[in-house]
Design a protein around this motif. Structure first.
Motif, PDB file in Angstrom:
ATOM      1  N   ALA A 194       0.842  -1.202   0.000  1.00 59.19           N
ATOM      2  CA  ALA A 194       0.000   0.000   0.000  1.00 59.19           C
ATOM      3  C   ALA A 194       0.873   1.247   0.000  1.00 59.19           C
ATOM      4  O   ALA A 194       0.622   2.206  -0.735  1.00 59.19           O
ATOM      5  CB  ALA A 194      -0.931  -0.010   1.214  1.00 59.19           C
ATOM      6  N   TYR A 199      -0.858  -1.197  -6.124  1.00 57.00           N
ATOM      7  CA  TYR A 199      -2.241  -1.530  -5.797  1.00 57.00           C
ATOM      8  C   TYR A 199      -2.754  -2.784  -6.492  1.00 57.00           C
ATOM      9  O   TYR A 199      -3.573  -3.513  -5.927  1.00 57.00           O
ATOM     10  CB  TYR A 199      -3.156  -0.340  -6.102  1.00 57.00           C
ATOM     11  N   TYR A 248      -8.046   2.737  -1.578  1.00 62.05           N
ATOM     12  CA  TYR A 248      -6.915   2.858  -2.502  1.00 62.05           C
ATOM     13  C   TYR A 248      -7.348   2.610  -3.941  1.00 62.05           C
ATOM     14  O   TYR A 248      -6.727   3.083  -4.876  1.00 62.05           O
ATOM     15  CB  TYR A 248      -5.815   1.838  -2.167  1.00 62.05           C
TER      16      TYR A 248
END
Length: 487
Positions: A194, A199, A248
Motif C-alpha cells: 500500500a 495496488y 486505494y
C-alpha cells in the motif's frame, strides 16, 4: 513480529513524523498535478493542488493506529473477535483463508531502472543500498530494511519468509496453517505494498483474506496447537487495512460499508467490557473503535459527505471523557483542516481557535498552531504572510519537508520563482536523505519547468542525488521528476 506486538508498524516507520490523523486528506501525487502542491503535517490540505481526491498516504495510518494503544491489556482482551458461526461460513472448506504470493520474482528497483534509462552505467555504480541478501532472513531483517527505507527489499524478504510457510508463489488456493507470525508477515507485506502504490498486486494478494472472517484465522481452529486459546490470530490493524483497501482502489462506498461493520463489532466488544465493568478493556476497545472512525472520515471526504464528518468529529470522537487536552487539540486542528479542504475558511478559523485555547496558558505557539495559522493565510491568498508564519514553524522543526514545501509554494505564488527553487535546492543539499521526498521533488521539477525550457539537465541532476541517497520512492521516479514531460 509476534502477535503480541499487535501488528505494530510504528517500529518500522519510526522515522515518519508523528501526527494525529496522518492519513487525513492527504492527496497522493499520481502524475496529474499541473502545479506545485502544498501539504501540511501530512494530515491537512493540499491547499493549492488542483487534483485533490481525498486519498491518503498509507501506511502511516497503521503507525498512528498502533501507537495509539498505550493501554496494556491481556491477550484475551486484545484478540477478542467473533468467530463466524457455521451458518455464516457455509461449507467450511471453501471459506478457509488460502493466500499466496502473486509474483514469481522480486519487486525490481525502479530507481536503478530509471538511472540505466536516463543516465549511464557509471552512475549506476554509485547506487549502494541494502538488499535482501544483506540482512538476516527473518523479521529482524525486515525491520532493518524498513528502517533503512528499503521498502521493496522488505517486501521481497516477506516473500521469502512466506514461501517457507508454504504460502509463496503459486500457492494461492492451497490450504495452509496460519500462525501469529505468518499473518504478521502478510500484514507487513500488504501494508508495504500500500505504501508503495503497488495496488494491483496488493488487491490480488489481499483478496483471499476477505475481511479475515475465515475460521482458520482464529485460535479455536487449532485447539491442539494453541492449548484452548481463543480469539483472532490476525492483529486488529490487519482487519483495518483490509477494510480500507477499497479506498486505494477508488471505491470509498465499499470501504465505508466494511469500515462500518468493523466499527459496529469494535463498539459491541467495548460495550461487552462496559457490562463486565472492565474499564481498562472498554477503554482499549473504545480507542480501536475511534481508529475505525478516523478511516471512515477519509471515505466521507472522498464521497463529499461533510455532514457525516461533522457528526463523527463532534458527536463521537470528541465525546470520550478520557481525552487529554493534547488529543482534543489534535482533533480540533484536524477538523479545522477539513473545513479548509472544503473551502470554509470561517469554519476552519473557529476550530483552530478552539484548538489554540486548549494549549497550555502562557505557552508560545507550537508547530500545530503555526501550521494552522499559515494554512489560513494561504486560504486567504496572503502568501507573504503565510511564508513568514511557516518560516517561524521551520525554526521549531528545522528540515521539516512539509513546511519547506509550503514555503516554496508561497514564494512561487508571491512571484518569487527563483527564491522558491533556491529554498528547495538548499534543503536538499543540507539533508538529501530527508529532503528528497516525493512531494518536494514534484514541486521542484515543476518549478524547473516554469523557469526554463531546458529543465531536463536539472531534473537528471536530481535523479543522480536520488540514486545516491534514496533507497526507495513511494511513487515513480518518472512522476516525481516529470521525466516524461517535454523538456
Amino acid at each position: 513480529m509476534t502477535n503480541n506486538s499487535n501488528g505494530r508498524l510504528s517500529e518500522y516507520f519510526a522515522n515518519d513524523p508523528p501526527s494525529f490523523f496522518d492519513e487525513l486528506t492527504n492527496s497522493k501525487s499520481k502524475g496529474k498535478e499541473t502545479q506545485p502542491t502544498q501539504t501540511a503535517e501530512k494530515s491537512s490540505s493540499n491547499m493549492l493542488a488542483s487534483t485533490f481526491t481525498g486519498c491518503f498516504q498509507p501506511p502511516e495510518y497503521v503507525e498512528t493506529a498502533e501507537a495509539d494503544e498505550p493501554i496494556k491489556v491481556s491477550d484475551d482482551v486484545r484478540n477478542l473477535w467473533q468467530l463466524p458461526t457455521p451458518n455464516e461460513t457455509g461449507n467450511q472448506a471453501t471459506h478457509l483463508v488460502m493466500p499466496g504470493i502473486h509474483i514469481a520474482n522480486d519487486l525490481p528497483d525502479p530507481i536503478s531502472i530509471a538511472v540505466a534509462q536516463h543516465l549511464d552505467e557509471a552512475e549506476l555504480q554509485q547506487r549502494k543500498i541494502l538488499g535482501v541478501e544483506n540482512v538476516t532472513q527473518d523479521e529482524r531483517g525486515i525491520r532493518t530494511l524498513i528502517n533503512a527505507g528499503c521498502f521493496r527489499a522488505a517486501v521481497n524478504l516477506t516473500g521469502r519468509l512466506l514461501t517457507i510457510y508454504g504460502q509463496g508463489y503459486g500457492r494461492a488456493g492451497q490450504p495452509a496453517k496460519h500462525s501469529p507470525h505468518s499473518l504478521q508477515l502478510w500484514f507487513t507485506r500488504l501494508a508495504l505494498l500500500a505504501k508503495l502504490d503497488e495496488y494491483d498486486l496488493l488487491q490480488a494478494e489481499a483478496e483471499p483474506f476477505g475481511q479475515l472472517n475465515g475460521p482458520d484465522v482464529f485460535f479455536e481452529f487449532y485447539p491442539e496447537m494453541y492449548n484452548g486459546k481463543q480469539g483472532s490470530i490476525a492483529c486488529f490493524s490487519f482487519r483495518l487495512l483490509l477494510a480500507e483497501l477499497p479506498i486505494y482502489l477508488g471505491k470509498p462506498h465499499l470501504a465505508l460499508d466494511q469500515l462500518s461493520e468493523l466499527h459496529v463489532t469494535s463498539n459491541e466488544i467495548k460495550e461487552h467490557y462496559d457490562r463486565l465493568k472492565n474499564t481498562q478493556a472498554a477503554e482499549f476497545w473504545q480507542r480501536r473503535a475511534e481508529r475505525v472512525l478516523q478511516s471512515i472520515i477519509n471515505c466521507a471526504l472522498m464521497m463529499k459527505k461533510f455532514s457525516m464528518i461533522d457528526d463523527i468529529m463532534g458527536g463521537m470522537l470528541l465525546t470520550r471523557s478520557t481525552l487529554s487536552k493534547e488529543e482534543q487539540r489534535s482533533l480540533y486542528s484536524a477538523w479545522g483542516r477539513i473545513y479548509l479542504q472544503i473551502g470554509d475558511i470561517f469554519g476552519a478559523e473557529q476550530k483552530f481557535a478552539v484548538s489554540r485555547r486548549l494549549r497550555e496558558i502562557n505557552s508560545s505557539p507550537d508547530l500545530r498552531d503555526l501550521v494552522d495559522k499559515g494554512l489560513i493565510a494561504v486560504a486567504k491568498n496572503d502568501f507573504p504572510e503565510a511564508y513568514l508564519i511557516f518560516q517561524k514553524a521551520l525554526h521549531l522543526d528545522s528540515g521539516n519537508t512539509m513546511i519547506l514545501n509550503n514555503m516554496g509554494v508561497c514564494l512561487l505564488y508571491a512571484g518569487k520563482l527563483k527564491d522558491a527553487i533556491n529554498l528547495y535546492e538548499r534543503a536538499i543539499n543540507l539533508n538529501p536523505q530527508k529532503s528528497l521526498n516525493e512531494s518536494l521533488l514534484v514541486n521542484l521539477s515543476t518549478l524547473y519547468e516554469l523557469e526554463s525550457n531546458n529543465s531536463k539537465a536539472k531534473k537528471l541532476n536530481l535523479l543522480r542525488l536520488i540514486n545516491r541517497f534514496k533507497p526507495d520512492l513511494t511513487i515513480s521516479v518518472e512522476i516525481c521528476l516529470k521525466l516524461q514531460a517535454s523538456n
